[in-house]
Design an enzyme around this catalytic site. Structure first.
Site, PDB file in Angstrom:
ATOM      1  N   GLY A 197      27.744   3.351 -20.053  1.00  0.00           N
ATOM      2  CA  GLY A 197      27.939   3.169 -18.606  1.00  0.00           C
ATOM      3  C   GLY A 197      27.281   4.277 -17.794  1.00  0.00           C
ATOM      4  O   GLY A 197      26.748   4.030 -16.704  1.00  0.00           O
TER       5      GLY A 197
ATOM      6  N   GLU B 118      -2.029  -0.983 -10.145  1.00  0.00           N
ATOM      7  CA  GLU B 118      -3.252  -0.514 -10.840  1.00  0.00           C
ATOM      8  C   GLU B 118      -3.654  -1.477 -11.952  1.00  0.00           C
ATOM      9  O   GLU B 118      -4.218  -1.076 -12.967  1.00  0.00           O
ATOM     10  CB  GLU B 118      -3.037   0.875 -11.441  1.00  0.00           C
ATOM     11  CG  GLU B 118      -2.656   1.908 -10.425  1.00  0.00           C
ATOM     12  CD  GLU B 118      -3.847   2.564  -9.791  1.00  0.00           C
ATOM     13  OE1 GLU B 118      -4.995   2.156 -10.094  1.00  0.00           O
ATOM     14  OE2 GLU B 118      -3.638   3.474  -8.981  1.00  0.00           O
TER      15      GLU B 118
ATOM     16  N   ILE C 215       0.828  -1.206   0.000  1.00  0.00           N
ATOM     17  CA  ILE C 215       0.000   0.000   0.000  1.00  0.00           C
ATOM     18  C   ILE C 215       0.866   1.262   0.000  1.00  0.00           C
ATOM     19  O   ILE C 215       1.609   1.530   0.956  1.00  0.00           O
ATOM     20  CB  ILE C 215      -0.961  -0.004   1.216  1.00  0.00           C
ATOM     21  CG1 ILE C 215      -1.750  -1.321   1.258  1.00  0.00           C
ATOM     22  CG2 ILE C 215      -1.872   1.217   1.184  1.00  0.00           C
ATOM     23  CD1 ILE C 215      -2.565  -1.638   0.001  1.00  0.00           C
TER      24      ILE C 215
HETATM   25  P1  TGC Z   1     -15.959  -8.309 -12.416  1.00  0.00           P
HETATM   26  O1  TGC Z   1     -16.955  -9.384 -12.131  1.00  0.00           O
HETATM   27  O2  TGC Z   1     -15.510  -8.084 -13.806  1.00  0.00           O
HETATM   28  O3  TGC Z   1     -16.517  -6.920 -11.871  1.00  0.00           O
HETATM   29  C1  TGC Z   1     -17.122  -6.790 -10.587  1.00  0.00           C
HETATM   30  C2  TGC Z   1     -18.024  -5.570 -10.634  1.00  0.00           C
HETATM   31  O4  TGC Z   1     -17.230  -4.411 -10.863  1.00  0.00           O
HETATM   32  C3  TGC Z   1     -17.609  -3.789 -12.114  1.00  0.00           C
HETATM   33  N1  TGC Z   1     -16.360  -3.335 -12.731  1.00  0.00           N
HETATM   34  C4  TGC Z   1     -16.018  -2.049 -12.778  1.00  0.00           C
HETATM   35  N2  TGC Z   1     -16.671  -0.947 -12.392  1.00  0.00           N
HETATM   36  C5  TGC Z   1     -16.072   0.237 -12.584  1.00  0.00           C
HETATM   37  N3  TGC Z   1     -14.848   0.318 -13.135  1.00  0.00           N
HETATM   38  C6  TGC Z   1     -14.150  -0.755 -13.540  1.00  0.00           C
HETATM   39  N4  TGC Z   1     -12.911  -0.633 -14.065  1.00  0.00           N
HETATM   40  C7  TGC Z   1     -14.735  -2.011 -13.376  1.00  0.00           C
HETATM   41  N5  TGC Z   1     -14.335  -3.298 -13.642  1.00  0.00           N
HETATM   42  C8  TGC Z   1     -15.344  -4.080 -13.248  1.00  0.00           C
HETATM   43  C9  TGC Z   1     -18.299  -4.875 -12.901  1.00  0.00           C
HETATM   44  O5  TGC Z   1     -19.181  -4.316 -13.850  1.00  0.00           O
HETATM   45  C10 TGC Z   1     -19.022  -5.594 -11.801  1.00  0.00           C
HETATM   46  O6  TGC Z   1     -20.141  -4.803 -11.412  1.00  0.00           O
HETATM   47  P2  TGC Z   1     -21.491  -5.488 -10.888  1.00  0.00           P
HETATM   48  O7  TGC Z   1     -22.429  -4.350 -10.680  1.00  0.00           O
HETATM   49  O8  TGC Z   1     -21.908  -6.443 -11.967  1.00  0.00           O
HETATM   50  O9  TGC Z   1     -21.129  -6.184  -9.621  1.00  0.00           O
HETATM   51  O10 TGC Z   1     -14.740  -8.542 -11.446  1.00  0.00           O
HETATM   52  P3  TGC Z   1     -13.655  -9.705 -11.408  1.00  0.00           P
HETATM   53  O11 TGC Z   1     -13.621 -10.224 -10.004  1.00  0.00           O
HETATM   54  O12 TGC Z   1     -13.883 -10.692 -12.516  1.00  0.00           O
HETATM   55  O13 TGC Z   1     -12.280  -8.929 -11.662  1.00  0.00           O
HETATM   56  C11 TGC Z   1     -12.076  -8.192 -12.814  1.00  0.00           C
HETATM   57  C12 TGC Z   1     -10.640  -7.595 -12.886  1.00  0.00           C
HETATM   58  C13 TGC Z   1      -9.598  -8.693 -12.885  1.00  0.00           C
HETATM   59  C14 TGC Z   1     -10.555  -6.837 -14.181  1.00  0.00           C
HETATM   60  C15 TGC Z   1     -10.380  -6.604 -11.766  1.00  0.00           C
HETATM   61  O14 TGC Z   1     -10.586  -7.141 -10.557  1.00  0.00           O
HETATM   62  C16 TGC Z   1      -9.040  -5.931 -11.845  1.00  0.00           C
HETATM   63  O15 TGC Z   1      -8.965  -4.843 -12.414  1.00  0.00           O
HETATM   64  N6  TGC Z   1      -7.900  -6.487 -11.257  1.00  0.00           N
HETATM   65  C17 TGC Z   1      -6.671  -5.757 -11.119  1.00  0.00           C
HETATM   66  C18 TGC Z   1      -6.536  -5.284  -9.690  1.00  0.00           C
HETATM   67  C19 TGC Z   1      -5.967  -3.910  -9.566  1.00  0.00           C
HETATM   68  O16 TGC Z   1      -5.903  -3.138 -10.505  1.00  0.00           O
HETATM   69  N7  TGC Z   1      -5.564  -3.554  -8.361  1.00  0.00           N
HETATM   70  C20 TGC Z   1      -5.082  -2.241  -8.108  1.00  0.00           C
HETATM   71  C21 TGC Z   1      -4.898  -2.002  -6.629  1.00  0.00           C
HETATM   72  S1  TGC Z   1      -4.638  -0.310  -6.225  1.00  0.00           S
HETATM   73  C22 TGC Z   1      -3.117   0.081  -6.748  1.00  0.00           C
HETATM   74  O17 TGC Z   1      -2.424  -0.661  -7.380  1.00  0.00           O
HETATM   75  C23 TGC Z   1      -2.679   1.445  -6.387  1.00  0.00           C
HETATM   76  S2  TGC Z   1      -1.121   1.846  -6.917  1.00  0.00           S
HETATM   77  C24 TGC Z   1      -1.139   3.443  -6.440  1.00  0.00           C
HETATM   78  C25 TGC Z   1       0.027   4.269  -6.854  1.00  0.00           C
HETATM   79  O18 TGC Z   1       1.032   4.302  -6.098  1.00  0.00           O
HETATM   80  O19 TGC Z   1      -0.085   5.035  -7.863  1.00  0.00           O
HETATM   81  P1  FAD Z   2      -0.556 -11.323  -8.782  1.00  0.00           P
HETATM   82  O1  FAD Z   2      -1.990 -10.991  -8.887  1.00  0.00           O
HETATM   83  O2  FAD Z   2      -0.151 -12.481  -7.916  1.00  0.00           O
HETATM   84  O3  FAD Z   2      -0.009 -11.565 -10.258  1.00  0.00           O
HETATM   85  C1  FAD Z   2       1.242 -12.209 -10.515  1.00  0.00           C
HETATM   86  C2  FAD Z   2       1.338 -12.441 -12.030  1.00  0.00           C
HETATM   87  O4  FAD Z   2       0.269 -13.296 -12.459  1.00  0.00           O
HETATM   88  C3  FAD Z   2       1.201 -11.140 -12.847  1.00  0.00           C
HETATM   89  O5  FAD Z   2       2.083 -11.176 -13.933  1.00  0.00           O
HETATM   90  C4  FAD Z   2      -0.233 -11.191 -13.339  1.00  0.00           C
HETATM   91  O6  FAD Z   2      -0.418 -10.498 -14.578  1.00  0.00           O
HETATM   92  C5  FAD Z   2      -0.441 -12.683 -13.535  1.00  0.00           C
HETATM   93  N1  FAD Z   2      -1.856 -13.079 -13.475  1.00  0.00           N
HETATM   94  C6  FAD Z   2      -2.712 -12.974 -12.411  1.00  0.00           C
HETATM   95  N2  FAD Z   2      -3.944 -13.406 -12.757  1.00  0.00           N
HETATM   96  C7  FAD Z   2      -3.871 -13.758 -14.064  1.00  0.00           C
HETATM   97  C8  FAD Z   2      -4.819 -14.254 -15.009  1.00  0.00           C
HETATM   98  N3  FAD Z   2      -6.097 -14.445 -14.704  1.00  0.00           N
HETATM   99  N4  FAD Z   2      -4.381 -14.528 -16.260  1.00  0.00           N
HETATM  100  C9  FAD Z   2      -3.088 -14.297 -16.620  1.00  0.00           C
HETATM  101  N5  FAD Z   2      -2.153 -13.833 -15.775  1.00  0.00           N
HETATM  102  C10 FAD Z   2      -2.544 -13.566 -14.515  1.00  0.00           C
HETATM  103  N6  FAD Z   2      -2.420  -1.938  -4.069  1.00  0.00           N
HETATM  104  C11 FAD Z   2      -3.341  -1.225  -3.356  1.00  0.00           C
HETATM  105  O7  FAD Z   2      -4.436  -1.703  -3.061  1.00  0.00           O
HETATM  106  N7  FAD Z   2      -3.049   0.051  -2.943  1.00  0.00           N
HETATM  107  C12 FAD Z   2      -1.864   0.644  -3.218  1.00  0.00           C
HETATM  108  O8  FAD Z   2      -1.652   1.824  -2.839  1.00  0.00           O
HETATM  109  C13 FAD Z   2      -0.886  -0.086  -3.945  1.00  0.00           C
HETATM  110  N8  FAD Z   2       0.350   0.455  -4.176  1.00  0.00           N
HETATM  111  C14 FAD Z   2       1.334  -0.320  -4.742  1.00  0.00           C
HETATM  112  C15 FAD Z   2       2.633   0.168  -4.806  1.00  0.00           C
HETATM  113  C16 FAD Z   2       3.644  -0.620  -5.330  1.00  0.00           C
HETATM  114  C17 FAD Z   2       5.047  -0.110  -5.366  1.00  0.00           C
HETATM  115  C18 FAD Z   2       3.342  -1.911  -5.863  1.00  0.00           C
HETATM  116  C19 FAD Z   2       4.409  -2.790  -6.480  1.00  0.00           C
HETATM  117  C20 FAD Z   2       2.059  -2.409  -5.793  1.00  0.00           C
HETATM  118  C21 FAD Z   2       1.030  -1.626  -5.216  1.00  0.00           C
HETATM  119  N9  FAD Z   2      -0.278  -2.129  -5.058  1.00  0.00           N
HETATM  120  C22 FAD Z   2      -1.219  -1.414  -4.363  1.00  0.00           C
HETATM  121  C23 FAD Z   2      -0.564  -3.518  -5.424  1.00  0.00           C
HETATM  122  C24 FAD Z   2      -0.729  -3.769  -6.921  1.00  0.00           C
HETATM  123  O9  FAD Z   2      -1.957  -3.274  -7.374  1.00  0.00           O
HETATM  124  C25 FAD Z   2      -0.602  -5.274  -7.149  1.00  0.00           C
HETATM  125  O10 FAD Z   2       0.758  -5.614  -6.959  1.00  0.00           O
HETATM  126  C26 FAD Z   2      -1.079  -5.696  -8.524  1.00  0.00           C
HETATM  127  O11 FAD Z   2      -2.477  -5.520  -8.672  1.00  0.00           O
HETATM  128  C27 FAD Z   2      -0.743  -7.163  -8.816  1.00  0.00           C
HETATM  129  O12 FAD Z   2      -1.095  -8.006  -7.747  1.00  0.00           O
HETATM  130  P2  FAD Z   2      -0.007  -9.048  -7.167  1.00  0.00           P
HETATM  131  O13 FAD Z   2       1.246  -8.305  -6.874  1.00  0.00           O
HETATM  132  O14 FAD Z   2      -0.658  -9.787  -6.051  1.00  0.00           O
HETATM  133  O15 FAD Z   2       0.290 -10.043  -8.364  1.00  0.00           O
END
Ligand code: TGC
Ligand code: FAD
Length: 393
Positions: free
Chosen positions: A349, A372, A171
């Site tokens: 380098g 993200e 996080i």
């Molecule tokens: P799925 O069944 O497709 O969707 C569940 C419900 O959510 C709706 N939905 C969305 N709504 C708004 N915006 C979107 N982008 C949406 N994507 C899906 C969908 O319509 C559904 O709604 P409802 O009403 O039918 O319930 O969900 P799933 O469980 O199959 O997962 C889909 C998947 C894999 C695409 C999604 O979970 C995903 O995007 N996974 C990636 C996780 C991720 O991006 N994590 C980010 C964590 S935060 C972070 O990394 C901060 S970094 C901050 C920084 O330092 O800058």
């Molecule tokens: P995993 O989900 O375990 O994935 C590992 C590998 O498997 C990846 O290559 C992925 O593409 C692949 N994979 C997974 N599922 C599938 C599939 N269905 N098909 C094919 N390939 C697949 N999260 C927050 O909530 N808040 C934050 O503020 C935040 N900040 C972050 C800051 C940093 C520096 C980093 C590194 C991460 C941060 N994250 C945060 C978390 C980030 O969003 C996750 O690391 C990211 O979503 C991937 O999850 P994971 O690391 O568990 O990898």
């Protein structure tokens, strides 16, 4: 200070004609701030894995926190293209600086503004906008990253409060945060957002050490051990996984712009260096292989700028689909990381040294291509949008 003259920052397709005077003024003021505040200390912060002192208050002072949140809640009431431009300029400095502004704006202020009660908006948004308090966003867990719908963090209704248990991992700003927007399941398995405040008993935020990427940003865990959360801290106007995922739309959009800034910094550095550095009696920029790289960098930056500009228009009219945002995030981060890796080689380098920014950007972008939503997850989102067939599970 940047290694290259700022007037070498490219606008190859005259995109400035598409921007308003206000957009250009915002860009100039953020660019000036990055030159005077970020550039002099970013290498030291990244080399020593330290955060930049006072960063959030400084970002607040230039209007980079919640720029599109209405002024009555402390934001600047700007459009989405302004938000994108701010992210681009910040990430020219460092992805950690853009990350700080992204999380505070899109992952903390946005859900409170969009889904919070009037009391929550008045209590938290103005202080978040000035950087007087720092927010974090807790979605990812140790066992659930790409698949947040399987999260284990949960809360029970105890009558006069909720009891929260679980843990979030990776996080951004966890060790520094005053509040965290935490996504957790209720007894029925429905996802809700809760605002957890530092000082609540049982809430801890251990730091994650030993990162090789985003070293000027603090990353950590959010741990909840029987935390009593007041009922008024639940975001009342959202339930389900679409809550956190809709916040990601805003942050991913900002990243699509932000990484153009990192790519520009690498391109401008490589251009300047190859014109100065001589081998075989000539500037290395005179060799075709170097020119090929520079030409391809500028082509890819220009394409990414056009993608973002139109995505910004779609965002402004609330018509950008999540899949369109995924395409831009995926394309532009890959564009930037490829330019960072190639441009590092062009400096030989010297490319591995902290005297230049490229190695730092290359290392940072390894996080950006993962958080993200990973590169492959965004491809699968596009694949689902094209075919209607879910290839995730
Ligand atoms: P799925 O069944 O497709 O969707 C569940 C419900 O959510 C709706 N939905 C969305 N709504 C708004 N915006 C979107 N982008 C949406 N994507 C899906 C969908 O319509 C559904 O709604 P409802 O009403 O039918 O319930 O969900 P799933 O469980 O199959 O997962 C889909 C998947 C894999 C695409 C999604 O979970 C995903 O995007 N996974 C990636 C996780 C991720 O991006 N994590 C980010 C964590 S935060 C972070 O990394 C901060 S970094 C901050 C920084 O330092 O800058
Ligand atoms: P995993 O989900 O375990 O994935 C590992 C590998 O498997 C990846 O290559 C992925 O593409 C692949 N994979 C997974 N599922 C599938 C599939 N269905 N098909 C094919 N390939 C697949 N999260 C927050 O909530 N808040 C934050 O503020 C935040 N900040 C972050 C800051 C940093 C520096 C980093 C590194 C991460 C941060 N994250 C945060 C978390 C980030 O969003 C996750 O690391 C990211 O979503 C991937 O999850 P994971 O690391 O568990 O990898």
């Amino acid at each position: 200070m940047s290694y290259y003259p700022l007037n070498s920052i490219p606008d190859y397709y005259s995109l400035d004609h598409l921007l308003t005077d206000e957009h250009k003024l915002i860009r100039q003021s953020v660019r000036d701030w990055v030159e005077s505040f970020v550039m002099p200390q970013i290498d030291e912060a990244a080399q020593h894995h330290k955060d930049i002192p006072n960063l959030m208050k400084e970002l607040g002072s230039i209007g980079a926190l919640g720029p599109y949140i209405p002024e009555e809640y402390g934001g600047a009431g700007l459009d989405q293209i302004s938000y994108g431009i701010i992210m681009q300029e910040l990430e020219r400095g460092d992805s950690a600086v853009r990350s700080a502004a992204s999380v505070q704006s899109s992952l903390v202020m946005f859900p409170i503004y969009e889904y919070g009660s009037e009391e929550q908006k008045r209590k938290y948004l103005p202080q978040l906008a000035t950087g007087d308090i720092i927010g974090a966003f807790g979605l990812t867990e140790p066992n659930h990253g790409s698949d947040p719908g399987s999260m284990e963090t949960h809360f029970e209704d105890k009558g006069d409060h909720y009891l929260l248990n679980g843990a979030k991992m990776w996080i951004t700003n966890a060790p520094l945060c005053d509040i965290a927007v935490v996504w957790a399941k209720n007894e029925n398995g429905v996802v809700h957002g809760l605002i957890v405040e530092r000082g609540m008993e049982g809430f801890t935020t251990p730091e994650t050490h030993n990162k090789w990427s985003l070293r000027a940003s603090k990353t950590g865990e959010l741990v909840f051990d029987n935390v009593k959360v007041p009922k008024e801290n639940l975001l009342p106007n959202i339930s389900g996984l679409k809550g956190p995922l809709s916040c990601l739309n805003s942050a991913r959009y900002g990243i699509s712009w932000g990484v153009i800034g990192a790519a520009i910094d690498c391109y401008c550095t490589a251009l300047q260096y190859t014109k100065e550095r001589k081998q075989f009696g000539k500037p290395i920029a005179s060799f075709q292989l170097q020119q090929k790289k520079l030409a391809e960098f500028l082509t890819e930056i220009t394409k990414a700028q056009l993608l973002c500009w139109q995505l910004g228009n779609l965002k402004n009219t609330h018509t950008a689909s999540p899949a369109q945002i995924s395409m831009a995030k995926r394309n532009n981060v890959k564009m930037a990381i490829d330019i960072a890796r190639e441009s590092r080689q062009m400096l030989g380098g010297m490319g591995i040294m902290g005297d230049f920014s490229i190695m730092r950007h290359a290392a940072n972008l390894e996080s950006v291509i993962t958080y993200e939503g990973t590169h492959d997850i965004h491809l699968l989102i596009t694949g689902l949008d094209i075919t209607g067939i879910n290839a995730f599970s």
